[in-house]
Motif scaffolding. Structure first.
Motif, PDB file in Angstrom:
ATOM      1  N   SER A 179      17.257 -23.218 -15.422  1.00 30.51           N
ATOM      2  CA  SER A 179      15.889 -23.131 -15.909  1.00 30.51           C
ATOM      3  C   SER A 179      15.572 -21.656 -16.128  1.00 30.51           C
ATOM      4  N   ASP A 187      22.129 -26.995 -12.900  1.00 36.22           N
ATOM      5  CA  ASP A 187      20.903 -27.124 -13.690  1.00 36.22           C
ATOM      6  C   ASP A 187      20.274 -25.741 -13.836  1.00 36.22           C
ATOM      7  N   ARG A 229      12.750 -18.925 -16.743  1.00 32.79           N
ATOM      8  CA  ARG A 229      11.329 -18.922 -16.420  1.00 32.79           C
ATOM      9  C   ARG A 229      10.691 -17.554 -16.631  1.00 32.79           C
ATOM     10  N   LEU A 262      15.264 -24.507  -5.792  1.00 39.25           N
ATOM     11  CA  LEU A 262      15.866 -23.716  -6.865  1.00 39.25           C
ATOM     12  C   LEU A 262      16.194 -22.321  -6.357  1.00 39.25           C
ATOM     13  N   ARG A 293       6.823 -20.215 -14.735  1.00 44.46           N
ATOM     14  CA  ARG A 293       6.803 -21.345 -15.674  1.00 44.46           C
ATOM     15  C   ARG A 293       7.984 -21.264 -16.633  1.00 44.46           C
ATOM     16  N   PRO A 294       8.612 -22.409 -16.960  1.00 47.81           N
ATOM     17  CA  PRO A 294       9.749 -22.405 -17.894  1.00 47.81           C
ATOM     18  C   PRO A 294       9.348 -21.881 -19.263  1.00 47.81           C
ATOM     19  N   ARG A 314      16.558 -18.337  -7.375  1.00 48.48           N
ATOM     20  CA  ARG A 314      16.237 -17.284  -8.340  1.00 48.48           C
ATOM     21  C   ARG A 314      17.417 -16.319  -8.400  1.00 48.48           C
ATOM     22  N   TRP A 356      16.744 -19.308 -13.212  1.00 49.87           N
ATOM     23  CA  TRP A 356      16.663 -20.078 -11.980  1.00 49.87           C
ATOM     24  C   TRP A 356      17.684 -21.205 -12.100  1.00 49.87           C
ATOM     25  N   LEU A 357      18.173 -21.698 -10.966  1.00 47.81           N
ATOM     26  CA  LEU A 357      19.161 -22.765 -11.061  1.00 47.81           C
ATOM     27  C   LEU A 357      19.183 -23.614  -9.790  1.00 47.81           C
ATOM     28  N   ARG A 375      10.435 -21.412 -23.504  1.00 50.60           N
ATOM     29  CA  ARG A 375      11.067 -22.236 -24.541  1.00 50.60           C
ATOM     30  C   ARG A 375      12.479 -21.724 -24.848  1.00 50.60           C
TER      31      ARG A 375
END
Length: 516
Positions: free
Chosen positions: A346, A344, A348, A389, A353-354, A391, A364-365, A356
């Protein structure tokens, strides 16, 4: 034999796979063929010797050995007993060896070619166990192999410590538990999605080289054996280049390689063609591939080239497959493919914060096989692992097709020949010289080594330090991989409008003189 699911504790599924076809080959080592049954017998023999030495679940064991079926068997035996296994790569300095062996290591396994005075000194009074041809230690290959072997690892115990250089120049150990290795994608064929299965099945004849201390080499060799394949170890006395000679000579179907090796292979094929029609999977990793060279590789080798993005802390994260290259537009070549189904991702912003889709941020994962932390370093662990998660400290973006694009690194890391080098320790060593007032290090892409280290020093008192002396200081303290490709004396350090030192200005100087 009793059937077990492939989620039985690692490495039980591998032991069962070997036992299920004892007559089939497991390794070709030069002219020697080692059957799966013989490999399993060696694993049992070594396990008996380790057990007799008092090793078992949770006990620390360092492995220092060249590439051979016996060295692979020793690692599997240690995992089967539930040990914490530390793979020691060749080339570590005395200080780095001492730091690794001081991490609760109770014994050291070594073979003849790997035994050095530095290793003997670092081992101290710990038991030295050998894999033949090493009179200094107790030979693990001479014991009995009559006791059945069942994996005894405890899920939350650390199974594997993978060491990289740390921010201080000393090794930093990425810890993976037995649960993580059990859930590792390479060890669970029943979970492979079609694209991973195609890649894995390409390793029917897997070229095994380099060092088994590398988790990448161990993982892909294990994957090949789990899928019914054969690990092919070139004859150590053969001095011909691996690429393309070994690929052609041994009819290799699958291999891993760093980006510099890919470039060297392509350059060699320009000079003299080779029959590489046996290749079905070439996994390239360690640093980003130049899109132009990736296109050339696909044209010369066929639809067999995969690009992988991963880290010691996270394992394999994403893969660019031949299908993606063939079906996608040109900008696909500039990506590192899509995250594996088990990962997964992400992206950020600095505040966590994530962002768009299409926006750049830190990657991050979460994955079932990522590290549980840095061994003995709770501060670094807390900084890297947040709310389950990890980094990566890499900058990237996910486009609207789900492709991951790497943009840069949020930490000052330079990857030379797939080895992580940190700028800070190199700068600190250079600045220790009495004739150096300031030292700065930058990295640039390099076709031979993936990336190259370049140093800039401001002299103290106007006298220019000798670059050769500075290079020797870095080699002695941090190892040969951290030695800068160039060391340039500059009168003063450039400063950006923010008031901070401007490394981009130094990169521009390198570009102006053709270093990039």
């Amino acid at each position: 034999m009793q059937d077990r699911p492939d989620d039985a504790i690692f490495p039980q599924a591998l032991l069962d796979a070997l036992a299920s076809a004892p007559e089939a080959p497991a390794f070709e080592h030069g002219d020697r063929v080692v059957s799966r049954g013989a490999l399993l017998e060696t694993i049992q023999r070594v396990a008996g010797g380790l057990r007799a030495a008092g090793l078992g679940p949770g006990r620390g064991l360092a492995m220092v050995a060249s590439v051979s079926p016996e060295a692979f068997a020793a690692r599997v035996a240690a995992y089967a007993l539930g040990c914490r296994v530390v793979g020691v790569r060749p080339g570590h300095t005395a200080a780095q060896l001492a730091a690794m062996l001081n991490a609760d290591i109770e014994a050291v396994v070594v073979d003849g070619p790997s035994l050095t005075p530095e290793l003997v000194a670092a081992t101290g009074d710990r038991p030295l166990l050998s894999l033949g041809e090493c009179p200094e230690g107790k030979d693990l290959l001479t014991g009995a192999a009559d006791e059945p072997l069942t994996a005894r690892g405890r899920p939350d115990d650390v199974a594997r410590l993978t060491y990289t250089s740390g921010s201080t120049g000393l090794p930093k150990g990425c810890a993976q538990t037995y649960r993580a290795l059990t859930d590792h994608w390479a060890h669970r064929p029943s979970t492979w999605p079609p694209e991973v299965a195609r890649m894995a099945h390409g390793f029917e004849r897997c070229l095994v080289f380099g060092t088994l201390a590398s988790p990448v080499v161990m993982d892909w060799t294990t994957l090949s054996l789990m899928g019914g394949g054969v690990g092919v170890i070139p004859d150590p006395s053969d001095t011909r280049p691996l690429f393309p000679d070994a690929l052609e000579r041994y009819r290799i179907t699958g291999t891993i390689m760093t980006v510099p090796r890919l470039y060297q292979l392509l350059d060699a094929l320009r000079e003299e063609p080779a029959d590489l029609g046996s290749l079905r999977a070439v996994m390239v990793s360690g640093s980003p591939v130049n899109p132009r060279r990736l296109a050339e590789a696909t044209e010369r080798l066929g639809p067999v080239v995969y690009q992988g993005y991963g880290q010691s802390e996270a394992g394999l994260i994403s893969v660019l497959t031949p299908e993606m290259i063939a079906e996608g537009p040109a900008d696909v070549l500039a990506s590192v493919g899509r995250p594996l189904p088990f990962v997964d991702i992400s992206v950020r912003a600095e505040d966590g914060r994530p962002v768009r889709a299409g926006e750049t941020g830190e990657i991050w994962l979460r994955s079932p096989y990522m590290m549980s932390g840095y061994w003995g370093d709770p501060a670094q662990t807390a900084e890297t692992l947040r709310d389950g998660l990890l980094r990566t400290r890499d900058l990237g973006r996910l486009d609207d097709r789900g492709l991951l694009h790497l943009v840069g690194r949020s930490r000052e890391v330079i990857i030379v020949n797939a080895e992580v080098c940190y700028a800070g320790p190199i700068e600190s060593v250079l600045a220790e010289h009495p004739e150096v007032d300031q030292a700065y290090v930058v990295g640039t892409p390099d076709e031979r080594t993936g990336e190259a280290i370049h140093a800039f020093v401001v002299p103290a008192g106007g006298r220019a330090p000798e670059p050769g002396v500075l290079a020797r200081m870095v080699r002695e303290r941090l190892g040969a991989g951290s030695v800068p490709k160039t060391i340039t004396v500059i009168p003063e350090a450039p400063v950006a409008a923010s008031g901070k030192f401007d490394k981009r200005a130094l990169l521009a100087r390198l570009s102006d003189r053709g270093e990039r």
